[in-house]
Design a protein around this motif. Structure first.
Motif, PDB file in Angstrom:
ATOM      1  N   VAL A 110       0.848  -1.183   0.000  1.00  9.46           N
ATOM      2  CA  VAL A 110       0.000   0.000   0.000  1.00  9.46           C
ATOM      3  C   VAL A 110       0.888   1.238   0.000  1.00  9.46           C
ATOM      4  CG1 VAL A 110      -1.892  -1.127   1.243  1.00  9.46           C
ATOM      5  CG2 VAL A 110      -0.127   0.097   2.510  1.00  9.46           C
ATOM      6  N   PHE A 111       0.292   2.367  -0.386  1.00 11.93           N
ATOM      7  CA  PHE A 111       1.006   3.632  -0.271  1.00 11.93           C
ATOM      8  C   PHE A 111       0.703   4.243   1.077  1.00 11.93           C
ATOM      9  CE2 PHE A 111       0.988   3.452  -4.951  1.00 11.93           C
ATOM     10  CZ  PHE A 111       2.346   3.640  -5.156  1.00 11.93           C
ATOM     11  N   LYS A 112       1.759   4.531   1.790  1.00  8.86           N
ATOM     12  CA  LYS A 112       1.599   5.160   3.088  1.00  8.86           C
ATOM     13  C   LYS A 112       2.070   6.600   2.931  1.00  8.86           C
ATOM     14  CE  LYS A 112       2.371   3.935   7.847  1.00  8.86           C
ATOM     15  NZ  LYS A 112       2.672   2.772   8.685  1.00  8.86           N
ATOM     16  N   HIS A 113       1.215   7.550   3.291  1.00 13.59           N
ATOM     17  CA  HIS A 113       1.570   8.960   3.155  1.00 13.59           C
ATOM     18  C   HIS A 113       2.296   9.408   4.413  1.00 13.59           C
ATOM     19  CE1 HIS A 113      -1.010   9.629  -0.453  1.00 13.59           C
ATOM     20  NE2 HIS A 113      -1.487   8.486   0.009  1.00 13.59           N
ATOM     21  N   VAL A 114       3.494   9.927   4.252  1.00 12.61           N
ATOM     22  CA  VAL A 114       4.273  10.327   5.426  1.00 12.61           C
ATOM     23  C   VAL A 114       4.613  11.812   5.385  1.00 12.61           C
ATOM     24  CG1 VAL A 114       5.242   8.051   5.861  1.00 12.61           C
ATOM     25  CG2 VAL A 114       6.443   9.609   4.339  1.00 12.61           C
ATOM     26  N   LYS A 115       4.750  12.372   6.564  1.00  7.22           N
ATOM     27  CA  LYS A 115       5.128  13.789   6.686  1.00  7.22           C
ATOM     28  C   LYS A 115       6.635  13.945   6.510  1.00  7.22           C
ATOM     29  CE  LYS A 115       1.543  15.543   9.711  1.00  7.22           C
ATOM     30  NZ  LYS A 115       1.273  16.186  11.001  1.00  7.22           N
ATOM     31  N   ARG A 116       7.073  15.160   6.348  1.00  5.60           N
ATOM     32  CA  ARG A 116       8.512  15.443   6.303  1.00  5.60           C
ATOM     33  C   ARG A 116       9.162  14.938   7.589  1.00  5.60           C
ATOM     34  NH1 ARG A 116       6.526  20.267   4.719  1.00  5.60           N
ATOM     35  NH2 ARG A 116       6.833  21.114   6.807  1.00  5.60           N
ATOM     36  N   GLY A 117      10.427  14.509   7.465  1.00  4.81           N
ATOM     37  CA  GLY A 117      11.171  14.100   8.645  1.00  4.81           C
ATOM     38  C   GLY A 117      11.126  12.605   8.903  1.00  4.81           C
ATOM     39  N   HIS A 118      10.402  11.890   8.068  1.00  2.76           N
ATOM     40  CA  HIS A 118      10.395  10.429   8.202  1.00  2.76           C
ATOM     41  C   HIS A 118      11.765   9.891   7.794  1.00  2.76           C
ATOM     42  CE1 HIS A 118       9.392   6.214   7.391  1.00  2.76           C
ATOM     43  NE2 HIS A 118       8.342   6.405   8.153  1.00  2.76           N
ATOM     44  N   PRO A 119      12.352   8.979   8.590  1.00  3.86           N
ATOM     45  CA  PRO A 119      13.711   8.508   8.284  1.00  3.86           C
ATOM     46  C   PRO A 119      13.885   7.955   6.873  1.00  3.86           C
ATOM     47  CG  PRO A 119      12.735   7.315  10.152  1.00  3.86           C
ATOM     48  CD  PRO A 119      11.813   8.427   9.823  1.00  3.86           C
ATOM     49  N   LYS A 120      12.859   7.318   6.332  1.00  2.50           N
ATOM     50  CA  LYS A 120      13.009   6.743   4.997  1.00  2.50           C
ATOM     51  C   LYS A 120      12.613   7.730   3.904  1.00  2.50           C
ATOM     52  CE  LYS A 120      12.690   1.800   5.843  1.00  2.50           C
ATOM     53  NZ  LYS A 120      11.784   0.659   5.873  1.00  2.50           N
ATOM     54  N   SER A 121      12.013   8.834   4.273  1.00  5.19           N
ATOM     55  CA  SER A 121      11.602   9.823   3.287  1.00  5.19           C
ATOM     56  C   SER A 121      11.635  11.201   3.924  1.00  5.19           C
ATOM     57  CB  SER A 121      10.194   9.484   2.784  1.00  5.19           C
ATOM     58  OG  SER A 121       9.744  10.480   1.896  1.00  5.19           O
ATOM     59  N   PRO A 122      12.846  11.806   4.023  1.00  2.00           N
ATOM     60  CA  PRO A 122      12.996  13.093   4.729  1.00  2.00           C
ATOM     61  C   PRO A 122      12.134  14.200   4.133  1.00  2.00           C
ATOM     62  CG  PRO A 122      15.133  12.181   4.084  1.00  2.00           C
ATOM     63  CD  PRO A 122      14.089  11.323   3.434  1.00  2.00           C
ATOM     64  N   GLN A 123      11.835  14.082   2.826  1.00  2.99           N
ATOM     65  CA  GLN A 123      11.024  15.108   2.165  1.00  2.99           C
ATOM     66  C   GLN A 123       9.526  14.916   2.437  1.00  2.99           C
ATOM     67  OE1 GLN A 123      12.417  17.561  -0.263  1.00  2.99           O
ATOM     68  NE2 GLN A 123      14.144  16.986   1.035  1.00  2.99           N
ATOM     69  N   GLY A 124       9.172  13.773   2.945  1.00  2.00           N
ATOM     70  CA  GLY A 124       7.755  13.426   3.058  1.00  2.00           C
ATOM     71  C   GLY A 124       7.280  12.852   1.739  1.00  2.00           C
ATOM     72  N   ARG A 134       4.979   9.685  -0.448  1.00  2.00           N
ATOM     73  CA  ARG A 134       4.327   8.389  -0.384  1.00  2.00           C
ATOM     74  C   ARG A 134       5.379   7.286  -0.298  1.00  2.00           C
ATOM     75  NH1 ARG A 134      -0.125   7.258  -4.608  1.00  2.00           N
ATOM     76  NH2 ARG A 134       1.646   7.184  -6.016  1.00  2.00           N
ATOM     77  N   LEU A 135       5.217   6.416   0.670  1.00  2.00           N
ATOM     78  CA  LEU A 135       6.097   5.257   0.795  1.00  2.00           C
ATOM     79  C   LEU A 135       5.292   4.027   0.442  1.00  2.00           C
ATOM     80  CD1 LEU A 135       8.024   5.576   4.178  1.00  2.00           C
ATOM     81  CD2 LEU A 135       8.965   5.722   1.893  1.00  2.00           C
ATOM     82  N   GLU A 136       5.896   3.111  -0.336  1.00  2.00           N
ATOM     83  CA  GLU A 136       5.205   1.869  -0.620  1.00  2.00           C
ATOM     84  C   GLU A 136       5.649   0.832   0.391  1.00  2.00           C
ATOM     85  OE1 GLU A 136       5.615   0.810  -4.719  1.00  2.00           O
ATOM     86  OE2 GLU A 136       3.748  -0.319  -4.670  1.00  2.00           O
ATOM     87  N   VAL A 137       4.722   0.323   1.199  1.00  2.00           N
ATOM     88  CA  VAL A 137       5.079  -0.643   2.239  1.00  2.00           C
ATOM     89  C   VAL A 137       4.158  -1.851   2.181  1.00  2.00           C
ATOM     90  CG1 VAL A 137       6.080   1.032   3.836  1.00  2.00           C
ATOM     91  CG2 VAL A 137       3.638   0.544   3.943  1.00  2.00           C
ATOM     92  N   GLU A 138       4.660  -2.972   2.696  1.00  2.00           N
ATOM     93  CA  GLU A 138       3.860  -4.184   2.783  1.00  2.00           C
ATOM     94  C   GLU A 138       3.058  -4.160   4.085  1.00  2.00           C
ATOM     95  OE1 GLU A 138       7.092  -4.363   1.850  1.00  2.00           O
ATOM     96  OE2 GLU A 138       7.166  -5.540   0.008  1.00  2.00           O
ATOM     97  N   MET A 139       1.785  -4.480   3.983  1.00  2.00           N
ATOM     98  CA  MET A 139       0.945  -4.592   5.171  1.00  2.00           C
ATOM     99  C   MET A 139       0.802  -6.082   5.521  1.00  2.00           C
ATOM    100  SD  MET A 139       0.315  -1.576   6.100  1.00  2.00           S
ATOM    101  CE  MET A 139      -1.093  -1.576   7.209  1.00  2.00           C
TER     102      MET A 139
END
Ligand code: ZN
Length: 117
Positions: A42-56, A58-63
């Motif tokens: 799924v696409f997980k929407h993350v804010k700025r500052g996330h370790p895997k996406s500093p810009q914020g 969408r991250l694709e992660v397995e649920m």
């Protein structure tokens, strides 16, 4: 709990079901659920500052999916099989394929109590 991290499994139900063996990434919820590589992404929407996406963004992660929706895949017989437990001669516990009886790796160290002469 017979499926562990790093095992190969075949997903038998759901949108990502198929015949190709896939790797178990993680076991969650005390073994009731697992996350499997490229399954239930799924696409997980993350804010700025996330370790895997500093810009914020969408991250694709397995649920996690339910463990009952997969079958253990034996590398030795290249087929979906079942897993059992047994003690080896030196008293350590190991998992094995119930079809070809190949060892799938030890899961606890040797104990004198279970040694066989
Ligand atoms: Zn096997």
């Amino acid at each position: 709990m017979k499926i562990r991290r790093g095992d190969s499994v075949i997903v038998i139900t759901g949108a990502d079901a198929g015949d190709t063996p896939r790797r178990v990434l993680n076991v969650v919820d005390g073994g009731k659920k697992i996350t499997v590589e490229n399954v239930n992404r799924v696409f997980k929407h993350v804010k700025r500052g996330h370790p895997k996406s500093p810009q914020g963004g969408r991250l694709e992660v397995e649920m996690p999916i339910d463990t009952s929706n997969v079958k253990f895949y034996c590398e030795a017989c290249s087929a979906p099989t079942r897993v059992g437990y047994r003690y080896t001669k030196d008293g350590s516990k190991e998992r094995f394929c119930k079809s070809c009886s190949a060892s799938v790796g030890t899961i606890s160290p040797a104990k004198a109590k279970y040694q066989q002469q």
